[in-house]
Write an enzyme that holds these catalytic residues in place. Structure first.
Site, PDB file in Angstrom:
ATOM      1  CB  SER A  97      -0.962  -0.047   1.195  1.00  0.00           C
ATOM      2  OG  SER A  97      -2.010   0.866   1.043  1.00  0.00           O
ATOM      3  CG  ASP A 227      -6.767  -3.053  -3.106  1.00  0.00           C
ATOM      4  OD1 ASP A 227      -7.356  -2.209  -2.411  1.00  0.00           O
ATOM      5  OD2 ASP A 227      -5.545  -3.288  -3.011  1.00  0.00           O
ATOM      6  CG  HIS A 256      -5.586  -2.655   0.492  1.00  0.00           C
ATOM      7  ND1 HIS A 256      -4.860  -2.219  -0.594  1.00  0.00           N
ATOM      8  CD2 HIS A 256      -5.074  -2.015   1.582  1.00  0.00           C
ATOM      9  CE1 HIS A 256      -3.936  -1.353  -0.181  1.00  0.00           C
ATOM     10  NE2 HIS A 256      -4.050  -1.211   1.119  1.00  0.00           N
TER      11      HIS A 256
END
Length: 276
Positions: A97, A227, A256
């Site tokens: 991320s 995601d 995610h």
């Protein structure tokens, strides 16, 4: 505690497990978490004979809750300070991320010989926010909403995110782990509210396009197609196209937070890439 001190006096906490002569892997966590989010991967790769290292980004976890430096240039400089202090050579860097953005920004600037390979997972590059140059991005209103929720009640916000979209626990039939939710909240609340607030701009508005173009080392790009935090179509495929030596692997229907929900799938793929 293991810490290094940066030029501006910030103390960066890190973990460093395994033989010093082994191949090092450096893990970069997502917003608003800490090195603890990598427990599964660190134990897995430690058992495979690697040296595993993970740090808490400034303002996060056990690192100094600084008033400044909550942007990608400083994040990358902090990583450089850590890799210099540990004198890491040919290291593998893995980022999730926001940490994926940090990896890209650091690797594009790293000293020769410091980086061997990189992996970005559910990562924010090339750029998240919608603009004329990025019509598939998310509207700025989405990120303003995150900021408003953090300002209104950070503690509740940090329950709502992992309970819902982060791990895909809001999907029908999802197997919910209360432990993951609680651990996400625990990590988030360890950090500074100001750092978390300012990092939203860093992960959403930084344009990593030029960084991606300059990276020479092999990069594995991993992303779940479901995601809900970093939408797949405007991230992983675009990053892979910009990179000179990329391998793109998508995971149908994974969220995610797939590193935590499906490590049995993702970890072996990273291991194969490292051993190739």
């Amino acid at each position: 505690m293991s810490i290094i001190t940066t030029k501006d006096g910030t103390e960066i906490f890190y973990k460093d497990w395994g033989p010093r002569e082994a191949q090092p892997i450096v893990f970069h966590h997502g917003w608003p978490l800490s090195a603890d989010d990598w427990d599964n991967q660190m134990l897995y790769f430690l058992a495979q004979g690697f040296r595993v290292i993970a740090h808490d980004r400034r303002g996060h976890g056990r690192s100094t809750q600084t008033s400044t430096g909550h942007e990608m240039d400083t994040y990358a400089a902090d990583v450089a300070a850590l890799t210099d202090a540990l004198d890491l050579k040919n290291a593998f860097h893995v980022g999730h991320s926001t940490g994926g953005g940090e990896v890209v920004h650091y690797v594009a600037r790293a000293k020769p010989g410091r980086v061997g390979k990189a992996v970005i997972v559910g990562a924010v590059p090339p750029v998240m926010v919608k603009s004329d140059n990025n019509p598939g991005g998310l509207p700025i209103d989405v990120f303003d909403g995150l900021r408003s929720a953090l300002l209104a009640n950070r503690a509740q916000f940090f329950i709502d995110v992992p309970t819902g979209p982060f791990y895909g626990f809001n999907r029908p039939g999802a197997t919910v782990s209360q432990g993951l939710i609680d651990n996400w909240w625990r990590q988030g609340m360890m950090g500074g509210a100001n750092a978390h607030y300012e990092c939203i701009k860093a992960f959403s508005e930084t344009d990593f396009t030029e960084d991606l173009k300059t990276i020479e080392v092999p990069v594995l790009v991993l992303h779940g197609t479901d995601d809900q935090i970093v939408p797949y179509e405007d991230s992983a495929p675009l990053s892979a196209k910009l990179l000179k030596n990329a391998t793109l692997k998508s995971y149908e229907g994974l969220p995610h937070g797939m590193l935590s929900t499906h490590p049995d799938i993702v970890n072996p793929d990273m291991l194969a890439f490292f051993k190739a």
